[in-house]
Design an enzyme around this catalytic site. Structure first.
Site, short mmCIF file in Angstrom:
data_model
loop_
_atom_site.label_atom_id
_atom_site.label_comp_id
_atom_site.label_asym_id
_atom_site.label_seq_id
_atom_site.Cartn_x
_atom_site.Cartn_y
_atom_site.Cartn_z
CE LYS A 135 33.94 41.10 39.52
NZ LYS A 135 34.96 41.42 38.50
NE ARG A 140 35.98 48.17 41.31
CZ ARG A 140 34.72 47.82 41.04
NH1 ARG A 140 34.36 46.55 41.08
NH2 ARG A 140 33.82 48.74 40.72
#
Length: 299
Positions: free
Chosen positions: A234, A268
Site C-alpha cells: 500500500k 491480506r
C-alpha cells in the site's frame, strides 16, 4: 496502555471458516488477493481475465495461502462505476471454478448484498465488506446465510471520494466505528463467532494515519474479534520507504510481522510465498509451532 504487545483475548479463537479450521490464538491465516478488475492499484488488471484470475488463485493456494479473496470492484474512487450484474459476472465464475479445486477459504470482496448472495451461491465462505455492512440488506443476508463477515473501517466506502480525510485521533475513531458496526452486526443476527474486523489501512487514510493504526494496533485487536490487516504494497509503505509500487515487498513483510506481534491474525497479501515463510518463522519465534526439520545434533 499503548505500546503493549500482549496477545489479544480473541472471541472464539478456534473457528471453522468454510472447509478449514483455524486457531487464531496461535495461528495466522494468509489471504491471497485476486482482483478481477482492470484498475486494481497493485495488479493493474493482470488478473482481470477469467483464466488469469483462476490461475492466480490456484497458484496462491499452491504457494501456501489458506484463503483467497476475490473482488470485482476496486475501492478507489478513480474508476468508472459498474452495476451489480457486472460485478457478479466478474466474481461468481472465478469463485465457482476455484471452489471446485480447493478447500481453501474463499471470500468475496464486495459491499453489495446482491453480489454477496451470488458469490455465496457460487461457493464463497466469507463476505469481505470494505463498507462495514452499511449497504441496506448486507448484514441481514450475512445473518441469513451463516457465512463469516469481515467488517472494515472506511469513511466513504468503495468508489466514493473523500478529500483530505482527517481524524482527531484516528485509532480511537476507527475502534469506535468497528465496535459500533460489530454491535450492529450482532443486532442483525450475525453470530459472534462469524465476525472479523479490519481497521482499513489506507482506506480514506493518509500515510500518517496508517502508520498510527499500525503502531497502536493492539487497541484494535483488543475489540476481541480476529483482526485482519490489508497492508500489502500500500501507499503508506511506499511513501514511508520512498518505493514505487513494485518495490514494497520487504516493507510489507516488516509491517505484517509487526502487526502479528500486535495481535493481527489474518494477512491480506499479494506475495504469498514470501509471506508464508515470514509468517511461519514469526509463529515459531512466538512459540506457536516447532521447526519443520529440527536437528538434534549438538556437535
Amino acid at each position: 496502555m499503548s505500546g503493549e504487545t500482549l496477545p489479544p483475548e480473541i472471541i472464539s479463537p478456534v473457528r471453522r471458516i468454510g472447509r478449514r479450521e483455524f486457531d487464531f490464538a496461535r495461528q495466522v491465516a494468509i489471504m491471497a488477493i485476486v482482483n478481477r478488475t482492470p484498475n486494481s492499484f497493485h495488479d493493474q488488471g493482470r488478473t482481470f481475465e477469467l483464466d488469469s484470475a483462476v490461475t492466480a488463485a490456484r497458484r496462491a493456494v499452491d504457494d501456501g495461502a489458506d484463503w483467497v479473496d476475490i473482488g470485482g470492484f476496486a475501492f478507489s474512487a478513480a474508476q468508472a462505476g459498474i452495476g451489480a450484474d457486472e460485478e457478479i459476472d466478474r466474481v461468481a465464475p472465478v469463485i465457482a471454478e476455484v471452489r471446485e479445486v480447493t478447500d481453501a477459504v474463499i471470500s468475496v470482496d464486495t459491499h453489495r448484498p446482491e453480489v454477496a448472495r451470488a458469490a455465496v451461491e457460487a461457493g464463497a465462505d466469507v463476505i469481505n465488506d470494505t463498507n462495514g455492512l452499511r449497504e441496506p440488506g448486507m448484514a441481514e443476508f450475512a445473518a441469513e446465510s451463516g457465512v463469516s463477515v469481515i467488517v472494515t473501517h472506511s469513511l466513504g466506502g468503495p468508489g466514493r471520494r473523500v478529500f483530505r480525510p482527517s481524524y482527531a485521533d484516528v485509532v480511537s475513531e476507527v475502534t469506535d466505528y468497528l465496535r459500533e458496526r460489530v454491535a450492529y452486526a450482532l443486532k442483525c443476527g450475525i453470530a459472534e463467532d462469524k465476525i472479523i474486523i479490519d481497521p482499513g489501512h489506507d482506506l480514506n487514510k493518509n500515510t500518517f494515519h496508517s502508520l498510527e493504526i499500525t503502531r497502536r494496533l493492539e487497541e484494535v485487536t483488543a475489540i476481541g474479534h480476529p483482526t485482519l490487516v490489508a497492508l500489502s504494497n500500500k501507499d503508506f509503505i511506499g511513501e514511508t520507504l520512498d518505493r514505487p509500487q513494485g518495490e514494497r515487498k520487504e516493507g510489507t513483510i516488516a509491517a505484517n510481522v509487526f502487526c502479528i506481534v500486535k495481535g493481527a491474525r489474518i494477512l491480506r497479501v499479494h506475495d504469498v510465498a514470501a509471506t508464508v515463510a515470514s509468517v511461519r518463522m514469526t509463529e515459531a519465534m512466538l512459540g506457536w509451532r516447532g521447526p519443520l526439520t529440527p536437528s538434534h545434533n549438538l556437535a
